[in-house]
Scaffold this active site. Structure first.
Site, PDB file in Angstrom:
ATOM      1  N   HIS A 156       7.635   8.840   4.711  1.00  0.00           N
ATOM      2  CA  HIS A 156       6.312   9.451   4.877  1.00  0.00           C
ATOM      3  C   HIS A 156       6.324  10.948   4.564  1.00  0.00           C
ATOM      4  CE1 HIS A 156       4.138   6.134   7.361  1.00  0.00           C
ATOM      5  NE2 HIS A 156       5.146   5.603   6.674  1.00  0.00           N
ATOM      6  N   ASP A 198       0.812  -1.216   0.000  1.00  0.00           N
ATOM      7  CA  ASP A 198       0.000   0.000   0.000  1.00  0.00           C
ATOM      8  C   ASP A 198       0.846   1.268   0.000  1.00  0.00           C
ATOM      9  OD1 ASP A 198       0.775  -0.861   2.589  1.00  0.00           O
ATOM     10  OD2 ASP A 198      -0.729   0.381   3.543  1.00  0.00           O
ATOM     11  N   GLU A 205      -0.594  -2.107   5.261  1.00  0.00           N
ATOM     12  CA  GLU A 205       0.377  -2.062   6.361  1.00  0.00           C
ATOM     13  C   GLU A 205       0.289  -0.738   7.099  1.00  0.00           C
ATOM     14  OE1 GLU A 205       3.588  -1.257   8.829  1.00  0.00           O
ATOM     15  OE2 GLU A 205       3.349  -0.156   6.950  1.00  0.00           O
ATOM     16  N   GLU A 206      -0.043   0.330   6.355  1.00  0.00           N
ATOM     17  CA  GLU A 206      -0.137   1.653   6.978  1.00  0.00           C
ATOM     18  C   GLU A 206      -1.406   1.812   7.803  1.00  0.00           C
ATOM     19  OE1 GLU A 206       2.274   3.550   7.033  1.00  0.00           O
ATOM     20  OE2 GLU A 206       3.531   3.099   5.302  1.00  0.00           O
TER      21      GLU A 206
END
Length: 416
Positions: free
Chosen positions: A386, A89, A155-156
């Site tokens: 990020h 993702d 996963e986030e």
């Protein structure tokens, strides 16, 4: 002698198998980077992964944990089952890099317009594991056992109100039929030089908890605070009190811990003491006992502080990830494999990080080993994960393919 023999056998494999794989991995990575998809929405990404696995003759299962893909490759000889995991993702981040394959994808996330970007390297993880699958599928005669390729969504973290990620993959049987004996994963790192690998036995990344504290006071005019109960003042005292758990209760010489309040909401005007306040934050821990202590003290402290100032407060704590815990015996067993492919001087022990990773949920079920792959260009400043400027040097991807391939063959052939 066993490890040396197997390593020499795999050298003959890698010299031939890796000849053309690097260009493919980079091409896949660029495609995923240019077409990122958010958590639980990785529909096109999953289709591309499944099509690749099917083209290799690997038994492929789709729709696990919504958009997850699992490939099963059976070796020529019986043995244990090893899982290899990659997350797929992207993030709600607008890319700021000037790349020919820069993401131009736009969407709406939690009511706000945003770009979508692989700002943490999951595109590289996916491409690397696709490369590993291709190489291993061509050398089934070297495999004693079974390899599961787990391409994991979210996963986030899944969108609010949805399940997802590693926890849902486990719930829907990703580690079953056949039952997995061990699992390996990697994460590319924009602050680690290309050509190097970092690892740590035991607690490597932190357990992540999200907490919400609601404070109730009594509304009053700002000129007469004695006529009400100020929830903003109570919130300040709670924030201060939470930090004493870290400074006075947690045994910091054993493992690091963090409590952070990241958001506080209260009030509407400068001259009104509001009735309520809300705080949202995170807890990071690297030791199970320390985690238990900190969460227990938070639950005790929050309502007690509020009561001391005439108000009320509740706290809800949600577990986002467990501790990314590298099984010490498994880590020691696999280090020679990493050193073989990267060179002993390029495999380095690291300190724990308070970032979180839901690979940890797999490690709660079976022994796991998770390591960091260098993605920072030589003589360059590291970029931050990020963020819109996140950048990975693609010359580091081949080492990831080699490392995961070597780990897989060595693990299965040592445990036949």
């Amino acid at each position: 002698m066993l490890i040396t023999f197997l390593t020499q056998a795999q050298q003959s494999i890698t010299s031939e198998a890796f000849k053309n794989i690097e260009d493919k991995v980079i091409e896949w990575r660029r495609d995923f980077h240019e077409h990122p998809e958010l958590s639980n929405r990785e529909f096109e990404t999953a289709e591309k992964i499944a099509a690749h696995l099917n083209s290799l003759g690997i038994e492929t299962k789709t729709g696990i944990a919504k958009t997850g893909v699992v490939g099963i490759l059976k070796g020529a000889k019986p043995g244990k089952t090893l899982a290899l995991r990659a997350d797929i993702d992207a993030l709600p981040v607008t890319e700021n890099n000037d790349l020919p394959f820069k993401s131009e994808v736009k969407t709406e996330f939690l009511g706000a317009k945003t770009g979508v970007m692989h700002a943490c390297g999951h595109d590289t993880h996916t491409a690397i594991l696709m490369g590993v699958a291709e190489i291993l599928s061509q050398h089934k005669d070297k495999i004693n056992g079974t390899i599961k390729f787990i391409f994991q969504p979210a996963e986030e973290g899944p969108p609010p109100g949805e399940e997802g990620g590693a926890a849902l993959m486990i719930k829907e049987g990703a580690l079953k039929n056949p039952d997995v004996d061990a699992i390996f994963g990697l994460h590319i790192n924009a602050a680690t030089p290309v050509g190097t690998i970092k690892y740590k036995p035991e607690g490597t990344m932190a357990a992540v908890e999200r907490f919400v504290i609601n404070v109730k006071g009594k509304q009053a005019h700002g000129s007469a605070p004695w006529s009400g109960v100020d929830p903003i003042l109570i919130s300040a005292k709670i924030i201060d009190g939470l930090q004493t758990i870290i400074s006075r209760n947690a045994e910091l010489t054993e493992s690091a811990s963090v409590i952070t309040v990241g958001k506080i909401t209260s009030g509407v005007r400068f001259n009104i003491i509001p009735e309520t306040a809300e705080m949202i934050g995170t807890v990071r821990t690297l030791d199970p006992e320390n985690k238990k202590l900190i969460l227990s003290r938070m639950k005790e402290m929050v309502p007690a502080i509020a009561a001391a100032y005439g108000g009320e407060a509740t706290i809800e704590i949600q577990n986002n990830t467990a501790i990314t815990y590298n099984d010490p015996a498994l880590t020691e067993m696999m280090l020679p494999s990493l050193k073989e492919v990267a060179g002993e001087e390029n495999v380095n022990l690291m300190k724990a990080t308070t970032g979180g990773e839901d690979f940890s949920f797999f490690q709660e079920e079976v022994p796991g080993f998770y390591f960091f792959l260098g993605g920072m260009p030589a003589n360059a400043e590291p970029t931050r994960h990020h963020t819109p400027d996140f950048f990975i040097d693609e010359s580091g991807l081949l080492l990831g393919v080699k490392a995961m391939t070597q780990l897989s063959l060595d693990y299965l052939n040592q445990n036949k």
